[in-house]
Scaffold this active site. Structure first.
Site, PDB file in Angstrom:
ATOM      1  N   SER A  18      77.096  48.343  88.735  1.00  7.55           N
ATOM      2  CA  SER A  18      77.033  48.540  90.188  1.00  7.55           C
ATOM      3  C   SER A  18      75.796  47.863  90.791  1.00  7.55           C
ATOM      4  CB  SER A  18      77.070  50.041  90.497  1.00  7.55           C
ATOM      5  OG  SER A  18      77.418  50.284  91.832  1.00  7.55           O
ATOM      6  N   HIS A  52      86.134  51.982  90.253  1.00  7.42           N
ATOM      7  CA  HIS A  52      84.720  51.783  89.915  1.00  7.42           C
ATOM      8  C   HIS A  52      84.392  52.401  88.549  1.00  7.42           C
ATOM      9  CE1 HIS A  52      80.753  50.555  91.176  1.00  7.42           C
ATOM     10  NE2 HIS A  52      80.247  51.768  91.087  1.00  7.42           N
TER      11      HIS A  52
END
Length: 259
Positions: free
Chosen positions: A123, A236
């Site tokens: 991320s 994610h």
């Protein structure tokens, strides 16, 4: 004190009986910054992984189980918390001067590993990883998993993060574009020779696949060695079984790039 110098160490509880954890305080730009080290208890000439976390402050904080997972694959892993976190000095800048905390963390990692250093970013860590590879010439490979590459795109995609970004960057991309561009590693990506592996779930709504496509396009334009693993079914966060399989595959990819 010299950047990357270790100030102190203390044993940290490990979730894995085969992995030893140590919390380390080290120096970065005159600040005492903290990070977590994971080492296989079995002796060996282990390569290193610099694990660069996502999020900011308590969101996305380094998880002992996560870095122990990679240490169990036969690597020494060091994960900086970044400045301003967990009692570390300074302020987390989401890819600003705190990039040096990642750059100097390599010196810490080298104290415990063979000298070969891979970077694994998740991320927000994507920006930190690419900057570290640009600013150092001793990185063996870079893996960016669901990684951020462009803060302007992040601002556009994540309304929930805009207040934080305006506070840290001094405005919006319209009013403080220089601050956003200064954090964009793509503009200097050609300065690294490290091969890059891009991993991204195509259903990711936290960090859009567009971030991965930007990085892939830049690497192609520069003629830089890279590989992409796109997963159409994942967001994610990968499901546990897929996560374990991907961890094993990416560490094997790292080893192939040591030859």
């Amino acid at each position: 004190m010299e950047n990357g110098t270790i100030e102190s160490k203390k044993i940290y509880p490990s979730p894995n009986p085969n992995v030893r954890l140590t919390e380390i305080v080290y120096w970065s730009d005159g600040l005492k910054v903290k990070g977590l080290l994971a080492e296989p208890k079995k002796s060996g000439n282990w390569s290193g992984i610099l694990y660069l976390r996502g999020g900011i402050q308590s969101i996305g904080m380094v998880r002992p189980a996560r870095i122990a997972q990679f240490a169990a694959q036969g690597f020494v892993v060091f994960a900086p918390y970044y400045r301003g976190n967990r009692g570390g000095q300074g302020r987390d800048e989401f890819g600003g001067a705190d990039r040096w905390d990642a750059v100097y963390a390599v010196e810490v990692l080298k104290e415990f590993c063979s000298g070969r250093v891979h970077i694994l970013a998740f991320s927000r860590g994507g920006i930190m990883a690419l900057w570290t590879a640009v600013l150092r010439d001793d990185i063996t490979s870079v893996v960016t998993w669901a990684g951020v590459t462009d803060t302007v795109l992040t601002y556009k995609e994540r309304p929930d993060m805009r207040r934080m970004m305006k506070r840290l960057y001094g405005g919006t991309p319209n009013t403080a574009l220089t601050a956003y561009e200064e954090r964009n590693p793509l503009l200097r990506l050609d300065e690294t020779k490290a091969p890059v592996l891009i991993i991204h779930g195509l259903k990711d709504e936290n960090v859009s696949p567009g971030q991965a496509y930007l990085l892939e396009e830049a690497l192609k334009l520069n003629g830089q060695q890279h590989e992409t693993w796109y997963f159409p079914e994942y967001t994610h966060f990968f499901p546990p079984a897929a996560n374990r399989k991907t961890v094993k595959a990416l560490t094997e990819w790292m080893r192939r790039n040591e030859r």
